[in-house]
Write a protein that holds these residues in place. Structure first.
Motif, PDB file in Angstrom:
ATOM      1  N   TYR A 198     -83.653   0.582 -76.579  1.00  0.00           N
ATOM      2  CA  TYR A 198     -84.676   1.508 -76.095  1.00  0.00           C
ATOM      3  C   TYR A 198     -84.721   1.444 -74.582  1.00  0.00           C
ATOM      4  O   TYR A 198     -84.219   0.513 -73.971  1.00  0.00           O
ATOM      5  CB  TYR A 198     -86.042   1.127 -76.689  1.00  0.00           C
ATOM      6  CG  TYR A 198     -86.081   1.299 -78.199  1.00  0.00           C
ATOM      7  CD1 TYR A 198     -86.259   2.560 -78.759  1.00  0.00           C
ATOM      8  CD2 TYR A 198     -85.914   0.203 -79.042  1.00  0.00           C
ATOM      9  CE1 TYR A 198     -86.281   2.701 -80.138  1.00  0.00           C
ATOM     10  CE2 TYR A 198     -85.932   0.350 -80.409  1.00  0.00           C
ATOM     11  CZ  TYR A 198     -86.113   1.602 -80.948  1.00  0.00           C
ATOM     12  OH  TYR A 198     -86.130   1.756 -82.307  1.00  0.00           O
ATOM     13  N   ARG A 199     -85.312   2.381 -73.986  1.00  0.00           N
ATOM     14  CA  ARG A 199     -85.491   2.535 -72.549  1.00  0.00           C
ATOM     15  C   ARG A 199     -84.203   2.935 -71.839  1.00  0.00           C
ATOM     16  O   ARG A 199     -84.024   2.658 -70.681  1.00  0.00           O
ATOM     17  CB  ARG A 199     -86.039   1.261 -71.915  1.00  0.00           C
ATOM     18  CG  ARG A 199     -87.482   1.022 -72.266  1.00  0.00           C
ATOM     19  CD  ARG A 199     -88.111   0.145 -71.258  1.00  0.00           C
ATOM     20  NE  ARG A 199     -88.320  -1.200 -71.765  1.00  0.00           N
ATOM     21  CZ  ARG A 199     -88.462  -2.256 -71.020  1.00  0.00           C
ATOM     22  NH1 ARG A 199     -88.410  -2.169 -69.746  1.00  0.00           N
ATOM     23  NH2 ARG A 199     -88.677  -3.422 -71.541  1.00  0.00           N
ATOM     24  N   VAL A 200     -83.261   3.465 -72.560  1.00  0.00           N
ATOM     25  CA  VAL A 200     -82.097   4.045 -71.905  1.00  0.00           C
ATOM     26  C   VAL A 200     -82.357   5.536 -71.847  1.00  0.00           C
ATOM     27  O   VAL A 200     -82.530   6.194 -72.864  1.00  0.00           O
ATOM     28  CB  VAL A 200     -80.801   3.769 -72.714  1.00  0.00           C
ATOM     29  CG1 VAL A 200     -79.602   4.447 -72.071  1.00  0.00           C
ATOM     30  CG2 VAL A 200     -80.561   2.281 -72.839  1.00  0.00           C
ATOM     31  N   LYS A 252     -73.735   0.300 -67.248  1.00  0.00           N
ATOM     32  CA  LYS A 252     -74.484  -0.383 -66.178  1.00  0.00           C
ATOM     33  C   LYS A 252     -75.939  -0.579 -66.569  1.00  0.00           C
ATOM     34  O   LYS A 252     -76.520  -1.645 -66.354  1.00  0.00           O
ATOM     35  CB  LYS A 252     -74.387   0.414 -64.875  1.00  0.00           C
ATOM     36  CG  LYS A 252     -73.030   0.336 -64.219  1.00  0.00           C
ATOM     37  CD  LYS A 252     -73.000   1.176 -62.953  1.00  0.00           C
ATOM     38  CE  LYS A 252     -71.609   1.204 -62.354  1.00  0.00           C
ATOM     39  NZ  LYS A 252     -71.523   2.069 -61.185  1.00  0.00           N
ATOM     40  N   LEU A 253     -76.519   0.426 -67.162  1.00  0.00           N
ATOM     41  CA  LEU A 253     -77.932   0.321 -67.564  1.00  0.00           C
ATOM     42  C   LEU A 253     -78.110  -0.747 -68.645  1.00  0.00           C
ATOM     43  O   LEU A 253     -79.037  -1.552 -68.600  1.00  0.00           O
ATOM     44  CB  LEU A 253     -78.438   1.667 -68.086  1.00  0.00           C
ATOM     45  CG  LEU A 253     -78.735   2.734 -67.015  1.00  0.00           C
ATOM     46  CD1 LEU A 253     -79.029   4.071 -67.671  1.00  0.00           C
ATOM     47  CD2 LEU A 253     -79.902   2.306 -66.159  1.00  0.00           C
ATOM     48  N   LEU A 293     -79.977  -6.119 -70.346  1.00  0.00           N
ATOM     49  CA  LEU A 293     -79.726  -7.399 -70.990  1.00  0.00           C
ATOM     50  C   LEU A 293     -79.961  -8.555 -70.026  1.00  0.00           C
ATOM     51  O   LEU A 293     -80.454  -9.622 -70.437  1.00  0.00           O
ATOM     52  CB  LEU A 293     -78.305  -7.455 -71.536  1.00  0.00           C
ATOM     53  CG  LEU A 293     -78.025  -6.537 -72.741  1.00  0.00           C
ATOM     54  CD1 LEU A 293     -76.544  -6.553 -73.090  1.00  0.00           C
ATOM     55  CD2 LEU A 293     -78.854  -6.943 -73.951  1.00  0.00           C
ATOM     56  N   LYS A 294     -79.609  -8.399 -68.756  1.00  0.00           N
ATOM     57  CA  LYS A 294     -79.832  -9.443 -67.761  1.00  0.00           C
ATOM     58  C   LYS A 294     -81.337  -9.633 -67.504  1.00  0.00           C
ATOM     59  O   LYS A 294     -81.817 -10.771 -67.452  1.00  0.00           O
ATOM     60  CB  LYS A 294     -79.122  -9.131 -66.459  1.00  0.00           C
ATOM     61  CG  LYS A 294     -77.648  -9.444 -66.449  1.00  0.00           C
ATOM     62  CD  LYS A 294     -77.096  -9.186 -65.058  1.00  0.00           C
ATOM     63  CE  LYS A 294     -75.598  -9.389 -65.041  1.00  0.00           C
ATOM     64  NZ  LYS A 294     -75.040  -9.100 -63.728  1.00  0.00           N
ATOM     65  N   ASP A 295     -81.937  -8.553 -67.266  1.00  0.00           N
ATOM     66  CA  ASP A 295     -83.360  -8.619 -66.885  1.00  0.00           C
ATOM     67  C   ASP A 295     -84.256  -8.952 -68.079  1.00  0.00           C
ATOM     68  O   ASP A 295     -85.284  -9.595 -67.926  1.00  0.00           O
ATOM     69  CB  ASP A 295     -83.819  -7.291 -66.268  1.00  0.00           C
ATOM     70  CG  ASP A 295     -83.116  -7.018 -64.956  1.00  0.00           C
ATOM     71  OD1 ASP A 295     -82.555  -7.952 -64.360  1.00  0.00           O
ATOM     72  OD2 ASP A 295     -83.104  -5.832 -64.522  1.00  0.00           O
TER      73      ASP A 295
END
Length: 134
Positions: free
Chosen positions: A110-112, A124-125, A130-132
């Protein structure tokens, strides 16, 4: 009478000459026959030797053919066994692939944003999300 005696003597001489010629021809014939017989014996001997050589070659060729047939039979058996092993491996790999396909997890992220699905931006998104963790 003298002519008769002469004729008789000349006839006897002619007969003797013919007889001598006949004996000479017979002697030559015997020599010729002996020579022919000797040549035939020599011919037979050579032929027997050649036949023996041919038999020996044939026997060695038969042995080589038997050996080749044995190797061919072994090769066929090995090929058949290899084919059976390959079929078993293929069946195992197909089973693993089917298992792997059954275990695929579909992840919804979600949030893509909708406009961000154009390849490199989407990747990239997703990496950033995943990092954040947000």
């Amino acid at each position: 009478m003298e002519t008769r005696v002469r004729q008789k003597k000349s006839g006897e001489e002619t007969g003797e000459m013919e007889l001598n010629a006949l004996w000479h021809a017979i002697a030559e014939g015997e020599n010729s026959l002996g020579k022919i017989l000797e040549e035939l014996r020599e011919f037979r001997k050579k032929n027997n030797e050649k036949i023996a050589d041919i038999k020996q070659d044939l026997n060695s060729t038969n042995k080589r053919i038997e050996e080749a047939e044995g190797r061919i039979a072994e090769a066929k058996e090995q090929i058949q066994q290899t084919g059976e092993v390959l079929l078993k491996l293929l069946a195992q790999l197909e089973a693993k692939l089917t298992d792997q396909e059954d275990r695929i997890i579909f992840i919804r992220i979600y949030r893509v944003p909708e406009g961000g699905e154009n390849g490199s931006l989407t990747i990239k998104l997703i990496k950033k999300l995943l990092k954040d963790g947000t």
